[in-house]
Structures are given as C-alpha cells and as structure tokens.
Design an enzyme around this catalytic site. Structure first.
Site, PDB file in Angstrom:
ATOM      1  N   SER A  84      37.857  20.277  71.557  1.00 53.33           N
ATOM      2  CA  SER A  84      38.795  19.741  70.575  1.00 53.33           C
ATOM      3  C   SER A  84      38.993  20.728  69.416  1.00 53.33           C
ATOM      4  O   SER A  84      39.420  21.849  69.629  1.00 53.33           O
ATOM      5  CB  SER A  84      38.312  18.371  70.093  1.00 53.33           C
ATOM      6  OG  SER A  84      39.300  17.712  69.339  1.00 53.33           O
ATOM      7  N   ASP A 183      44.690  11.607  77.135  1.00 53.35           N
ATOM      8  CA  ASP A 183      43.918  11.992  75.952  1.00 53.35           C
ATOM      9  C   ASP A 183      44.498  11.225  74.777  1.00 53.35           C
ATOM     10  O   ASP A 183      45.645  11.442  74.395  1.00 53.35           O
ATOM     11  CB  ASP A 183      44.033  13.506  75.731  1.00 53.35           C
ATOM     12  CG  ASP A 183      43.155  14.018  74.600  1.00 53.35           C
ATOM     13  OD1 ASP A 183      42.856  13.244  73.671  1.00 53.35           O
ATOM     14  OD2 ASP A 183      42.792  15.218  74.627  1.00 53.35           O
ATOM     15  N   HIS A 214      39.519  12.216  76.141  1.00 54.97           N
ATOM     16  CA  HIS A 214      39.405  13.385  75.269  1.00 54.97           C
ATOM     17  C   HIS A 214      38.061  14.104  75.366  1.00 54.97           C
ATOM     18  O   HIS A 214      38.003  15.327  75.507  1.00 54.97           O
ATOM     19  CB  HIS A 214      39.660  12.967  73.815  1.00 54.97           C
ATOM     20  CG  HIS A 214      39.629  14.110  72.858  1.00 54.97           C
ATOM     21  ND1 HIS A 214      40.546  15.143  72.881  1.00 54.97           N
ATOM     22  CD2 HIS A 214      38.765  14.408  71.842  1.00 54.97           C
ATOM     23  CE1 HIS A 214      40.270  16.012  71.936  1.00 54.97           C
ATOM     24  NE2 HIS A 214      39.186  15.607  71.292  1.00 54.97           N
TER      25      HIS A 214
END
Length: 253
Positions: A84, A183, A214
């Site tokens: 991320s 996601d 995610h």
C-alpha cells in the site's frame, strides 16, 4: 540465499496506519528463502493515531531509506518492497537509490477519497476519520491497524504520493506489482495506471490477485505473493534465468 557476490537484502515497508503485522508473514517467507530483511516500524505507527498526527511523510521515508542503507552495507543486491503506502515508499526508494528491483502489493499513489482534494483545509477542521483497517477477505486476519486515522497524516501521505509520482521516471529497476481485483482501500486503478505511465524502467510485471482484498499479504493469495516475490528476487539478483513476462497482466495463480 546469497548471490555469488554477497547476500541479498529486502527493505520492506508496511502501509499507512498499519503495523508490522501486515507484512510479517511476507518478511518470514523472504527470510526463509535466505534473504536478509529489514522492516522498520514507520514513525507514528504502532503507538496511537494521535502520535501519527504529529509525523511528516519525510520521517516515514527516512526510516525506510535507513533500512535500505543498513542492508546496503553488507548486501550486494537490495530489493525495495512494500504494501500500500509502503509500496509508494518502495517506488520512491527505487527512484533515488540503486536497488536491484522493487516489489509492491496494492501500491497507493493516488488517494481515491474525494475529501483528499480539500485535505489541506480539512486537516484544520477535523482531527480524525474512521480507519481503513483489515480489508481482508480471509476471515480472522488482523493487520493491527489504527481504528481511526488523523486527517493531518492523510494529507502528509497525499504530499508524499505527489512527490513519488514526480520521481517515478528516475526509477529503472525491474518492478513486480501485485494488484487485487477487489480492493476497498486503493479502490481505483489510477495508481497502477500512473506506474505504467510514469515508471522509468521497461520491465514492469503485474500479477492480478483474484481471491484477496487490499491486505493481500494476509489474505488468500498470500502464498502467491510470497512465492512470486522470491522467484522475482532470485531472478533479478542473477540467481536464476529470466522467466519472461508473459504474465504481465495475468492471474496470480
């Protein structure tokens, strides 16, 4: 596993508002493969969201880059890796330092929340918002993220994304991108599209993860992430023959 000229290191970063729990299994898999791993807890994380509100994006990057320099002292090849926002840190490192490759999982370079357009003003009127923890399909997994996130820190993240995007043309190392088809944090494809458009290197491989959300490093596709990461690192470090890029837009199977 060491290359003929020395050990291989991996600088590994967790995501925004998260903790080392989000990448711990990935770090374990890399270590089991014989790589040296340095995974710093970013400033303001693992304490409280109020602490995170006092930190700047420069502090996050400095902590991550320090992990790279620690590895570079002894390792002949260092790989940048992250989840991320940690993926953005890895991409920025790849643009600024000599890395052998980069591996990112659901990288964020664009904030999809429309409130981000007024974050510079919103940070003065609103201290925190509900967090984005545990976007994980696999039941029972926990990334140890904050239940709330400070708006000021979210604005800092936005500034870091802007700086990273500007630096992408300077990055040239082979890049492996894992992207979940569902996601609910990095909701759009704009971040991956920015990488494809701006990244300076021509070896960009995208693996689609069809059974994870995610935090794919804790999800159903985690074994794929770990296995493919190890294979990629061994290849770019010169330990195995190139496998080709036929799966550049393929499945994570």
């Amino acid at each position: 596993m060491d290359s003929p000229s020395g050990p291989i290191g991996v600088a590994l970063s967790h995501g925004f508002g998260g903790s080392l729990a989000g990448v711990a299994p990935w770090a374990d898999a890399l270590r089991e493969a014989g790589f040296r791993v340095s995974a710093p807890l970013l400033p303001g994380h693992g304490t409280s969201w109020q602490d995170l509100a006092t930190r700047s994006w420069g502090e996050w990057y400095e902590a991550y880059e320090a992990a790279y320099h620690e590895l570079a002292q002894d390792c002949s090849t260092v790989i940048a890796a992250g989840l991320s926002m940690g993926g953005a840190l890895a991409l920025r490192l790849a643009a600024r330092q000599k890395v052998g490759g980069a591996v990112v999982v659901n990288p964020a370079l664009v904030v999809d929340d429309p409130r981000s357009y007024v974050s510079v003003l919103l940070q003065h009127a609103l201290r925190s918002v509900p967090g984005i923890a545990n976007d994980i399909k696999l039941a029972g997994a926990d990334e140890g993220a904050y239940a709330r996130l400070p708006v000021r820190a979210a604005h800092q993240m936005k500034l870091m994304f802007r700086d990273t995007m500007a630096s992408l043309p300077s990055a040239s190392a082979p890049l492996l991108v894992f992207r979940s088809t569902v996601d609910r944090v990095v909701t759009s494809e704009r971040s991956v599209a920015a990488i494809a458009r701006l990244y300076g290197g021509d070896d960009i491989r995208i693996v689609r993860l069809r059974d994870s959300y995610h935090v794919a490093t804790l999800d159903n596709d985690a074994p794929t992430v770990f296995r493919r990461s190890v294979e990629f690192i061994r290849e770019v470090a010169g330990l195995t023959a190139p496998t080709g890029h036929a799966d550049a837009a393929g499945s994570g199977a």
